[in-house]
Motif scaffolding. Structure first.
Motif, PDB file in Angstrom:
ATOM      1  N   VAL A 167       6.396  -6.411 -66.221  1.00  0.00           N
ATOM      2  CA  VAL A 167       5.003  -6.317 -66.691  1.00  0.00           C
ATOM      3  C   VAL A 167       4.288  -5.063 -66.191  1.00  0.00           C
ATOM      4  CG1 VAL A 167       4.869  -8.825 -66.853  1.00  0.00           C
ATOM      5  CG2 VAL A 167       4.074  -7.702 -64.762  1.00  0.00           C
ATOM      6  N   ALA A 168       4.916  -4.282 -65.316  1.00  0.00           N
ATOM      7  CA  ALA A 168       4.302  -3.034 -64.836  1.00  0.00           C
ATOM      8  C   ALA A 168       4.260  -2.019 -65.983  1.00  0.00           C
ATOM      9  CB  ALA A 168       5.082  -2.481 -63.653  1.00  0.00           C
ATOM     10  N   GLN A 169       3.293  -1.103 -65.926  1.00  0.00           N
ATOM     11  CA  GLN A 169       3.094  -0.130 -67.005  1.00  0.00           C
ATOM     12  C   GLN A 169       3.552   1.276 -66.628  1.00  0.00           C
ATOM     13  OE1 GLN A 169       1.714  -1.367 -70.149  1.00  0.00           O
ATOM     14  NE2 GLN A 169       2.410  -3.133 -68.953  1.00  0.00           N
ATOM     15  N   ASP A 170       3.289   1.675 -65.405  1.00  0.00           N
ATOM     16  CA  ASP A 170       3.599   3.031 -64.966  1.00  0.00           C
ATOM     17  C   ASP A 170       5.098   3.187 -64.690  1.00  0.00           C
ATOM     18  OD1 ASP A 170       2.181   5.636 -63.694  1.00  0.00           O
ATOM     19  OD2 ASP A 170       3.877   5.038 -62.443  1.00  0.00           O
ATOM     20  N   LYS A 171       5.704   4.280 -65.190  1.00  0.00           N
ATOM     21  CA  LYS A 171       7.145   4.493 -65.023  1.00  0.00           C
ATOM     22  C   LYS A 171       7.529   4.663 -63.548  1.00  0.00           C
ATOM     23  CE  LYS A 171       8.258   6.441 -69.559  1.00  0.00           C
ATOM     24  NZ  LYS A 171       8.803   7.619 -70.293  1.00  0.00           N
ATOM     25  N   GLU A 172       6.679   5.353 -62.801  1.00  0.00           N
ATOM     26  CA  GLU A 172       6.970   5.558 -61.377  1.00  0.00           C
ATOM     27  C   GLU A 172       6.918   4.230 -60.628  1.00  0.00           C
ATOM     28  OE1 GLU A 172       5.795   8.689 -57.806  1.00  0.00           O
ATOM     29  OE2 GLU A 172       4.275   8.169 -59.305  1.00  0.00           O
ATOM     30  N   VAL A 173       5.970   3.375 -60.981  1.00  0.00           N
ATOM     31  CA  VAL A 173       5.876   2.044 -60.366  1.00  0.00           C
ATOM     32  C   VAL A 173       7.112   1.223 -60.717  1.00  0.00           C
ATOM     33  CG1 VAL A 173       4.600  -0.136 -60.360  1.00  0.00           C
ATOM     34  CG2 VAL A 173       3.358   2.032 -60.272  1.00  0.00           C
ATOM     35  N   LYS A 174       7.535   1.276 -61.977  1.00  0.00           N
ATOM     36  CA  LYS A 174       8.739   0.541 -62.396  1.00  0.00           C
ATOM     37  C   LYS A 174       9.961   1.009 -61.611  1.00  0.00           C
ATOM     38  CE  LYS A 174       7.745  -0.850 -67.183  1.00  0.00           C
ATOM     39  NZ  LYS A 174       8.250  -2.229 -67.117  1.00  0.00           N
ATOM     40  N   GLY A 175      10.095   2.333 -61.454  1.00  0.00           N
ATOM     41  CA  GLY A 175      11.227   2.869 -60.697  1.00  0.00           C
ATOM     42  C   GLY A 175      11.187   2.424 -59.244  1.00  0.00           C
ATOM     43  N   TYR A 176       9.990   2.405 -58.677  1.00  0.00           N
ATOM     44  CA  TYR A 176       9.812   1.960 -57.289  1.00  0.00           C
ATOM     45  C   TYR A 176      10.211   0.495 -57.142  1.00  0.00           C
ATOM     46  CZ  TYR A 176       7.456   0.921 -52.860  1.00  0.00           C
ATOM     47  OH  TYR A 176       7.176   0.521 -51.577  1.00  0.00           O
ATOM     48  N   LEU A 177       9.817  -0.324 -58.103  1.00  0.00           N
ATOM     49  CA  LEU A 177      10.149  -1.749 -58.060  1.00  0.00           C
ATOM     50  C   LEU A 177      11.650  -1.982 -58.244  1.00  0.00           C
ATOM     51  CD1 LEU A 177       7.165  -3.118 -60.202  1.00  0.00           C
ATOM     52  CD2 LEU A 177       7.420  -3.257 -57.709  1.00  0.00           C
ATOM     53  N   GLN A 178      12.280  -1.189 -59.118  1.00  0.00           N
ATOM     54  CA  GLN A 178      13.731  -1.311 -59.298  1.00  0.00           C
ATOM     55  C   GLN A 178      14.462  -1.037 -57.981  1.00  0.00           C
ATOM     56  OE1 GLN A 178      15.533  -2.362 -61.727  1.00  0.00           O
ATOM     57  NE2 GLN A 178      14.431  -2.075 -63.657  1.00  0.00           N
ATOM     58  N   ARG A 179      13.980  -0.048 -57.269  1.00  0.00           N
ATOM     59  CA  ARG A 179      14.556   0.275 -55.948  1.00  0.00           C
ATOM     60  C   ARG A 179      14.354  -0.885 -54.982  1.00  0.00           C
ATOM     61  NH1 ARG A 179      11.823   4.956 -52.461  1.00  0.00           N
ATOM     62  NH2 ARG A 179      12.746   4.496 -50.417  1.00  0.00           N
ATOM     63  N   GLY A 180      13.175  -1.504 -55.013  1.00  0.00           N
ATOM     64  CA  GLY A 180      12.898  -2.647 -54.138  1.00  0.00           C
ATOM     65  C   GLY A 180      13.782  -3.833 -54.454  1.00  0.00           C
ATOM     66  N   LYS A 181      14.043  -4.063 -55.734  1.00  0.00           N
ATOM     67  CA  LYS A 181      14.925  -5.151 -56.152  1.00  0.00           C
ATOM     68  C   LYS A 181      16.326  -4.961 -55.561  1.00  0.00           C
ATOM     69  CE  LYS A 181      17.232  -6.841 -60.319  1.00  0.00           C
ATOM     70  NZ  LYS A 181      17.390  -6.625 -61.783  1.00  0.00           N
ATOM     71  N   LYS A 182      16.832  -3.729 -55.613  1.00  0.00           N
ATOM     72  CA  LYS A 182      18.168  -3.442 -55.074  1.00  0.00           C
ATOM     73  C   LYS A 182      18.197  -3.623 -53.558  1.00  0.00           C
ATOM     74  CE  LYS A 182      19.421  -0.170 -58.747  1.00  0.00           C
ATOM     75  NZ  LYS A 182      19.698   1.258 -59.068  1.00  0.00           N
ATOM     76  N   ILE A 183      17.135  -3.182 -52.883  1.00  0.00           N
ATOM     77  CA  ILE A 183      17.069  -3.342 -51.427  1.00  0.00           C
ATOM     78  C   ILE A 183      17.064  -4.822 -51.056  1.00  0.00           C
ATOM     79  CG2 ILE A 183      15.590  -3.040 -49.392  1.00  0.00           C
ATOM     80  CD1 ILE A 183      14.692  -0.343 -50.590  1.00  0.00           C
ATOM     81  N   ALA A 184      16.243  -5.617 -51.754  1.00  0.00           N
ATOM     82  CA  ALA A 184      16.172  -7.054 -51.461  1.00  0.00           C
ATOM     83  C   ALA A 184      17.526  -7.717 -51.660  1.00  0.00           C
ATOM     84  CB  ALA A 184      15.119  -7.716 -52.351  1.00  0.00           C
ATOM     85  N   GLN A 185      18.217  -7.378 -52.748  1.00  0.00           N
ATOM     86  CA  GLN A 185      19.534  -7.976 -53.003  1.00  0.00           C
ATOM     87  C   GLN A 185      20.545  -7.558 -51.937  1.00  0.00           C
ATOM     88  OE1 GLN A 185      20.434 -10.287 -55.553  1.00  0.00           O
ATOM     89  NE2 GLN A 185      22.042 -10.435 -54.000  1.00  0.00           N
ATOM     90  N   LYS A 186      20.492  -6.305 -51.543  1.00  0.00           N
ATOM     91  CA  LYS A 186      21.391  -5.811 -50.500  1.00  0.00           C
ATOM     92  C   LYS A 186      21.190  -6.591 -49.205  1.00  0.00           C
ATOM     93  CE  LYS A 186      21.821  -1.834 -47.393  1.00  0.00           C
ATOM     94  NZ  LYS A 186      21.270  -0.488 -47.070  1.00  0.00           N
ATOM     95  N   HIS A 187      19.939  -6.821 -48.824  1.00  0.00           N
ATOM     96  CA  HIS A 187      19.651  -7.529 -47.582  1.00  0.00           C
ATOM     97  C   HIS A 187      20.055  -9.005 -47.686  1.00  0.00           C
ATOM     98  CE1 HIS A 187      16.547  -4.387 -45.979  1.00  0.00           C
ATOM     99  NE2 HIS A 187      17.607  -3.834 -46.530  1.00  0.00           N
TER     100      HIS A 187
END
Length: 335
Positions: free
Chosen positions: A208-228
């Motif tokens: 639901v995010a609109q900004d591309k930079e925000v989306k990219g930041y969230l994608q990175r957070g998703k990967k970090i959470a899964q890794k942990h």
């Protein structure tokens, strides 16, 4: 008799009030949205209780701010949420989310009470703490009935009181690893669960995010959470302890904008800050060296992630400044 509410607010009191106010404005946005999309009547009642509690907190905090001439933080308003947007999360996730937020609320307000001085500030934090405890009871009871409550792992009751006699208790490498202590299991379980909740929340936010930079930041957070989650789960599994289940299925397929990017970034940043605190506490409570080193290696990763998030918020003028001490160099004309 001296009116103790006329004593100036301490830095600790300003900090706790400001943080509570900001968090409650986020909660009102999120819970108002949840309230429009709950199917279960009892879930609806819990969401409504949580929403009313946050609204009460705002009123109590504003009274203190008004008495101090303290400008109300802007926080988040109905402009940061579209409560009529399609459903994003399941009832089960909403209960997990509220339960997790109430845990954070209990910890923060217990600390605020310990550092508070003024009676009106203490009354506020006691009220917030009481509501958080009630939410714990309400969500636990319902989730146990529904079979959605995930208990921490069981271990055997000790046969006798014992003392550590060998240095291998502290080791955690190669064939010198001992069994996990109950405290270590508890922290691993909690950090798996919080990362799972964080990942599910971020998955919804990405959609639901609109900004591309925000989306990219969230994608990175998703990967970090899964890794942990994977790292902590492997430690439990390698010690024959079950790891908690995943919550990916709690997110629907809607891509309609629901929350503002500003709210999304603030919410994720707040959860990262809580995660750093959890890892620090877990590291301190884990005598086994390999586990302590694992936590120590992950803290810089999420601290850097938090910094990058703060930079995005500053770039977009989304980061509201908390109360700060006077800069004496500026006041004296040296800057």
């Amino acid at each position: 008799m001296e009116d103790k509410t006329k004593i100036r607010l301490t830095a600790a009191e300003m900090s706790s009030l400001w943080t509570q106010y900001m968090n409650d404005t986020v909660s009102i946005c999120v819970l108002s949205y949840f309230l429009n999309h709950t199917d279960d009547k009892r879930v609806n009642e819990i969401v409504e209780f949580a929403l009313n509690a946050s609204q009460k907190n705002i009123s109590l905090t504003q009274e203190i701010f008004k008495g101090e001439g303290f400008p109300y933080p802007i926080g988040f308003t109905d402009k940061d949420v579209n409560v009529h947007s399609p459903r994003l999360f399941s009832d089960t996730f909403e209960m997990m989310y509220i339960r997790h937020m109430s845990i954070l609320g209990m910890a923060a307000n217990a600390a605020a009470i310990g550092l508070g001085t003024r009676p009106d500030v203490i009354v506020l934090h006691k009220s917030v703490l009481k509501s958080a405890i009630q939410l714990q009871d309400m969500t636990r009871e319902l989730m146990l009935e529904q079979g959605t409550y995930i208990r921490p792992p069981f271990i055997s009751v000790p046969d006798k009181v014992d003392f550590v006699e060998k240095q291998k208790f502290l080791s955690g490498f190669k064939n010198r690893r001992r069994a996990l202590t109950s405290v270590e299991i508890t922290h691993l379980f909690m950090n798996i669960q919080t990362n799972q909740i964080g990942k599910a929340l971020i998955m919804g936010f990405i959609q639901v995010a609109q900004d591309k930079e925000v989306k990219g930041y969230l994608q990175r957070g998703k990967k970090i959470a899964q890794k942990h989650v994977d790292l902590f789960s492997d430690i439990l599994k390698n010690n024959d302890i079950p790891a908690p289940m995943f919550w990916d299925s709690a997110v629907t397929d809607t891509t309609t904008q629901i929350f503002s990017d500003k709210l999304i970034m603030f919410h994720v940043s707040a959860m990262i800050a809580a995660g750093i605190g959890n890892y620090g506490a877990a590291m301190a409570a884990s005598p086994r060296k390999d586990i302590g080193i694992q936590y120590a290696s992950l803290i810089p990763e999420i601290a850097l992630y938090a910094e990058d998030g703060a930079n995005i918020m500053i770039k977009n003028s989304w980061l509201e400044e908390p109360p700060m001490a006077d800069d004496r160099d500026v006041l004296s004309g040296q800057k």
